[in-house]
Design an enzyme around this catalytic site. Structure first.
Site, PDB file in Angstrom:
ATOM      1  N   CYS A  75       0.834  -1.207   0.000  1.00  0.00           N
ATOM      2  CA  CYS A  75       0.000   0.000   0.000  1.00  0.00           C
ATOM      3  C   CYS A  75       0.874   1.265   0.000  1.00  0.00           C
ATOM      4  O   CYS A  75       1.487   1.580  -1.012  1.00  0.00           O
ATOM      5  CB  CYS A  75      -0.980  -0.022   1.170  1.00  0.00           C
ATOM      6  SG  CYS A  75      -2.360   1.131   0.969  1.00  0.00           S
ATOM      7  N   HIS A  95      -3.635  -5.107   0.490  1.00  0.00           N
ATOM      8  CA  HIS A  95      -3.097  -5.559   1.776  1.00  0.00           C
ATOM      9  C   HIS A  95      -3.193  -7.085   1.900  1.00  0.00           C
ATOM     10  O   HIS A  95      -4.218  -7.609   2.347  1.00  0.00           O
ATOM     11  CB  HIS A  95      -3.872  -4.917   2.930  1.00  0.00           C
ATOM     12  CG  HIS A  95      -3.536  -3.483   3.159  1.00  0.00           C
ATOM     13  ND1 HIS A  95      -2.513  -3.082   3.992  1.00  0.00           N
ATOM     14  CD2 HIS A  95      -4.090  -2.354   2.651  1.00  0.00           C
ATOM     15  CE1 HIS A  95      -2.452  -1.744   4.004  1.00  0.00           C
ATOM     16  NE2 HIS A  95      -3.399  -1.292   3.197  1.00  0.00           N
ATOM     17  N   GLU A 142      -1.838  -8.837   4.052  1.00  0.00           N
ATOM     18  CA  GLU A 142      -1.777  -9.190   5.473  1.00  0.00           C
ATOM     19  C   GLU A 142      -3.082  -8.904   6.220  1.00  0.00           C
ATOM     20  O   GLU A 142      -3.300  -9.430   7.318  1.00  0.00           O
ATOM     21  CB  GLU A 142      -0.621  -8.435   6.157  1.00  0.00           C
ATOM     22  CG  GLU A 142      -0.897  -7.002   6.580  1.00  0.00           C
ATOM     23  CD  GLU A 142      -0.957  -5.982   5.457  1.00  0.00           C
ATOM     24  OE1 GLU A 142      -1.084  -4.780   5.746  1.00  0.00           O
ATOM     25  OE2 GLU A 142      -0.885  -6.385   4.261  1.00  0.00           O
TER      26      GLU A 142
END
Length: 264
Positions: A110, A203, A205
């Site tokens: 990001c 993202h 994660e």
């Protein structure tokens, strides 16, 4: 600096990675996950590795003389603009230029994706279509220049779903970079430079509950309109799950030193 992992590898050598954190922990993430560092460790770390955390957002950076010790680096997302001129962002750009010159493995997530682009000569700015919050299907380009990036998957998928949370985007990739994924909203979802730089706009994660909490906070501080936030949360609930396992494999494959060669 915080260090995670003190278990030696079978060979006696410990692989060491560096987390460059460009965001501060929210109360929700601290309570549920123990901090963003733990979120990244769960997604990217493996047994026998050592991970060092540097909160670059607070001016904490690795010693330039110690960079050679790391096998790879990860740059987190951030509420800050990658094109901003805060001192820590300028210092981060210099660090990333150094890592590129050293051909160290670097993954930017990001904000990290965007600041990598800026540091290495590309252009970033506000997204033409505004905020992207929620699940997004991104398309993988055909005839990937570095197809073994996906070598741990059974086959290269035509698309993958990822969690997005950004209002900035890459406008132009650096010289020598190749765009390897795009979406209806964002032209540069992923880019690579050689076999050592990987930028991902989404993202890999994040979990849906983390994004849901972020959306609430964005609405509460008037960063987005409440109607927009409610719609984003509603879509998040009905749109299934992101392809987190595939993303984790891709990131680990790239970061852990897999040799990547062109398909010819």
């Amino acid at each position: 600096m915080v260090t995670a992992g003190d278990q030696e590898m079978v060979s006696g050598e410990k692989k060491r990675y560096c987390m460059l954190m460009a965001a501060r922990d929210s109360e929700y993430v601290k309570k549920v996950y123990g901090g963003y560092f733990n979120v990244f460790l769960k997604a990217f770390a493996e047994e026998g590795e050592e991970w060092d955390l540097f909160n670059v957002v607070d001016g904490e950076f690795p010693d330039m003389d110690e960079l050679y010790k790391y096998h790879g680096f990860v740059i987190s997302g951030s509420p800050y603009d990658a094109y901003g001129n805060e001192l820590w962002i300028l210092k981060l750009c210099f660090l990333l230029q150094t890592l590129d010159a050293m051909e160290k493995k670097v993954i930017g997530i990001c904000f990290g994706h965007q600041v990598l682009c800026r540091a290495l000569g590309g252009k970033v700015g506000k997204a033409n279509d505004g905020w992207d919050l929620g699940l997004r299907k991104i398309s993988i380009v055909e005839d990937l220049p570095l197809c073994s990036l996906f070598g741990v998957l059974e086959e290269i998928p035509p698309s993958l779903t990822i969690i997005e949370c950004h209002q900035d985007e890459v406008w132009e990739v650096p010289l020598g970079a190749e765009v390897i994924a795009f979406s209806e909203q964002t032209g540069v979802e992923m880019f690579v430079i050689g076999d050592h730089i990987l930028g991902i706009q989404g993202h890999p994660e994040y979990t849906k509950d983390i994004l849901s909490n972020i959306i609430d906070r964005l609405a509460n501080n008037n960063s987005v309109q409440k109607e927009f936030a409610e719609d984003a949360k509603s879509r998040l609930e009905i749109n299934g799950e992101p392809d987190r396992k595939s993303w984790e494999k891709i990131c680990k494959n790239f970061l852990k030193g897999v040799v990547i060669t062109p398909p010819y």
